[in-house]
Design an enzyme around this catalytic site. Structure first.
Site, mmCIF file in Angstrom:
data_model
loop_
_atom_site.group_PDB
_atom_site.id
_atom_site.type_symbol
_atom_site.label_atom_id
_atom_site.label_comp_id
_atom_site.label_asym_id
_atom_site.label_seq_id
_atom_site.Cartn_x
_atom_site.Cartn_y
_atom_site.Cartn_z
ATOM 1 N N CYS A 110 47.344 -61.020 35.949
ATOM 2 C CA CYS A 110 48.725 -61.053 35.483
ATOM 3 C C CYS A 110 49.408 -59.698 35.674
ATOM 4 O O CYS A 110 48.948 -58.694 35.142
ATOM 5 C CB CYS A 110 48.785 -61.471 34.019
ATOM 6 S SG CYS A 110 50.489 -61.599 33.454
ATOM 7 N N HIS A 180 44.731 -65.531 43.670
ATOM 8 C CA HIS A 180 46.155 -65.605 44.015
ATOM 9 C C HIS A 180 46.369 -64.613 45.158
ATOM 10 O O HIS A 180 46.156 -63.410 44.974
ATOM 11 C CB HIS A 180 46.991 -65.265 42.774
ATOM 12 C CG HIS A 180 48.463 -65.221 43.045
ATOM 13 N ND1 HIS A 180 49.370 -64.768 42.121
ATOM 14 C CD2 HIS A 180 49.187 -65.575 44.135
ATOM 15 C CE1 HIS A 180 50.589 -64.838 42.640
ATOM 16 N NE2 HIS A 180 50.503 -65.324 43.861
ATOM 17 N N GLY A 212 48.477 -69.841 46.147
ATOM 18 C CA GLY A 212 49.660 -69.157 46.655
ATOM 19 C C GLY A 212 50.318 -69.894 47.798
ATOM 20 O O GLY A 212 49.734 -70.050 48.873
ATOM 21 N N ALA A 235 50.958 -73.701 41.598
ATOM 22 C CA ALA A 235 51.790 -73.395 40.432
ATOM 23 C C ALA A 235 53.208 -73.916 40.656
ATOM 24 O O ALA A 235 53.543 -75.026 40.236
ATOM 25 C CB ALA A 235 51.770 -71.894 40.148
HETATM 26 C C1 FNR Z 1 52.578 -68.183 36.530
HETATM 27 N N1 FNR Z 1 51.353 -67.603 36.884
HETATM 28 C C2 FNR Z 1 50.379 -67.428 35.932
HETATM 29 N N2 FNR Z 1 49.118 -67.014 36.294
HETATM 30 C C3 FNR Z 1 48.117 -66.950 35.391
HETATM 31 O O1 FNR Z 1 46.988 -66.607 35.742
HETATM 32 N N3 FNR Z 1 48.362 -67.264 34.074
HETATM 33 C C4 FNR Z 1 49.587 -67.671 33.631
HETATM 34 O O2 FNR Z 1 49.761 -67.984 32.443
HETATM 35 C C5 FNR Z 1 50.648 -67.719 34.572
HETATM 36 N N4 FNR Z 1 51.928 -68.092 34.191
HETATM 37 C C6 FNR Z 1 52.871 -68.420 35.158
HETATM 38 C C7 FNR Z 1 54.072 -69.013 34.776
HETATM 39 C C8 FNR Z 1 54.978 -69.443 35.749
HETATM 40 C C9 FNR Z 1 56.249 -70.119 35.331
HETATM 41 C C10 FNR Z 1 54.685 -69.231 37.122
HETATM 42 C C11 FNR Z 1 55.636 -69.688 38.200
HETATM 43 C C12 FNR Z 1 53.510 -68.596 37.501
HETATM 44 C C13 FNR Z 1 51.001 -67.400 38.312
HETATM 45 C C14 FNR Z 1 50.521 -68.721 38.929
HETATM 46 O O3 FNR Z 1 49.391 -69.256 38.268
HETATM 47 C C15 FNR Z 1 50.188 -68.544 40.416
HETATM 48 O O4 FNR Z 1 49.131 -67.625 40.545
HETATM 49 C C16 FNR Z 1 51.378 -68.040 41.246
HETATM 50 O O5 FNR Z 1 52.595 -68.643 40.850
HETATM 51 C C17 FNR Z 1 51.157 -68.316 42.746
HETATM 52 O O6 FNR Z 1 51.015 -69.702 42.985
HETATM 53 P P1 FNR Z 1 52.191 -70.577 43.660
HETATM 54 O O7 FNR Z 1 53.363 -70.548 42.728
HETATM 55 O O8 FNR Z 1 52.539 -69.892 44.960
HETATM 56 O O9 FNR Z 1 51.588 -71.945 43.837
#
Ligand code: FNR
EC number: 1.3.1.-
Length: 306
Positions: A110, A180, A212, A235
């Site tokens: 994060c 990620h 991702g 996500a």
């Molecule tokens: C996230 N992401 C995220 N990652 C994680 O490890 N814990 C979490 O609580 C969150 N919270 C979160 C909220 C929202 C609204 C978003 C859009 C993203 C990151 C997420 O899990 C992921 O790693 C990234 O968004 C990349 O994936 P996508 O969006 O490209 O499929």
């Protein structure tokens, strides 16, 4: 838990509560992560059976504040994701939920300031001496719990550093590693680096969950081919239309939104989290300034929202 050839709903704060997880699973998600919950909050909770809803609630002692809600239907696929910077506190928190979930995941990726300032998330990956803490947290959970333990990371500055970290994480005995494909400084619009995920996959024996930039069902195979990963995690593609998991193709987003709100009412989801999620759907597909967006913004109750 089996992490081979799985479609995984990613952890998302304010989004990944019970109704969204059930929705994603209905459309085809095999594994569904909950939103990240910080160990400090979980250690204040007690387990309560909610006989009206048929759920298991983890509620802050002496209050009605539900921190995590789950139910039997998702027992074999729900992953509890924890934010932590301390092995002992992580273990105390994990002991509270571990019997009711399929796996526990530690969020090491994060980049948000609250995580970094608490020494959690990507902060743990930022300095070599802190990586020792990451390994200690994972080893402590592995040795003391009879639960599947996994970890989610971002990429480090160089592919070589990430591979080295991933190898050390693997040695703690975790069952899978979610990666990620972005670095801490990358913005969400920067492309995910699938080639750097591939470097990790090639160096590990445990399953890697690639994450991702999968926005269509067809992307799942493309991502697996490009990275060699066992499974893929989604996500934003799921937030914008949870039926992305369906092999039959996506449903219209407003039908998915309606079903999401219906489930939120049924499972008595926190209205703030429901509003946040609905607003994110509207922002992506339409506009918050139109009548529907304005009405959602103004709504205080489920009656308004429905
Ligand atoms: C996230 N992401 C995220 N990652 C994680 O490890 N814990 C979490 O609580 C969150 N919270 C979160 C909220 C929202 C609204 C978003 C859009 C993203 C990151 C997420 O899990 C992921 O790693 C990234 O968004 C990349 O994936 P996508 O969006 O490209 O499929």
């Amino acid at each position: 838990m089996d992490y081979h050839n799985k479609l995984v709903l990613a952890p998302m704060v304010r989004v990944g509560t019970l109704p969204f997880r059930l929705l994603a699973a209905e459309y085809g998600a095999d594994i569904t992560y909950g939103e990240e919950i910080i160990d400090h909050r979980l250690v204040k909770c007690e387990r309560r059976l909610n006989e009206i809803l048929g759920t298991i609630d983890f509620v802050v002692k002496g209050t009605k504040e539900v921190v995590f809600r789950t139910c039997c239907a998702e027992k074999n696929r729900v992953v509890f994701q924890m934010g932590t910077a301390d092995a002992i506190r992580a273990l105390s928190a994990a002991q509270i939920v571990c019997k009711d979930v399929a796996a526990l995941d530690i969020n090491m990726g994060c980049p948000k300031s609250f995580s970094l300032s608490g020494g959690m998330g990507a902060a743990l990956l930022s300095k070599p001496e802190l990586i020792h803490d990451v390994l200690l947290i994972l080893t402590t959970l592995r040795r003391n719990l009879d639960t599947t333990i996994t970890c989610k990371i971002r990429l480090l500055d160089s592919s070589q550093e990430t591979v080295e970290l991933a190898r050390r994480i693997e040695k703690t005995g975790v069952s899978a590693l979610a990666v990620h494909g972005r670095k801490v400084k990358d913005r969400p619009r920067d492309p995910a680096k699938w080639n750097e995920i591939a470097d990790i996959v090639a160096s590990l024996s445990i399953p890697v969950i690639a994450n991702g930039d999968a926005f269509e069902y067809e992307d799942f195979e493309r991502m697996k081919d490009a990275t060699g990963a066992s499974s893929v995690m989604i996500a934003r593609g799921a937030l914008w239309n949870a039926s992305i998991f369906s092999a039959k193709g996506k449903l219209p987003w407003d039908a998915v939104k309606k079903e999401y709100v219906r489930k939120c009412i049924l499972w008595d989801n926190d209205i703030k989290s429901t509003k946040y999620t609905v607003k994110e759907m509207i922002i992506h597909h339409s506009c918050l300034e139109l009548a529907e967006g304005k009405a959602v913004n103004k709504s205080d109750t489920y009656k308004d929202l429905a």
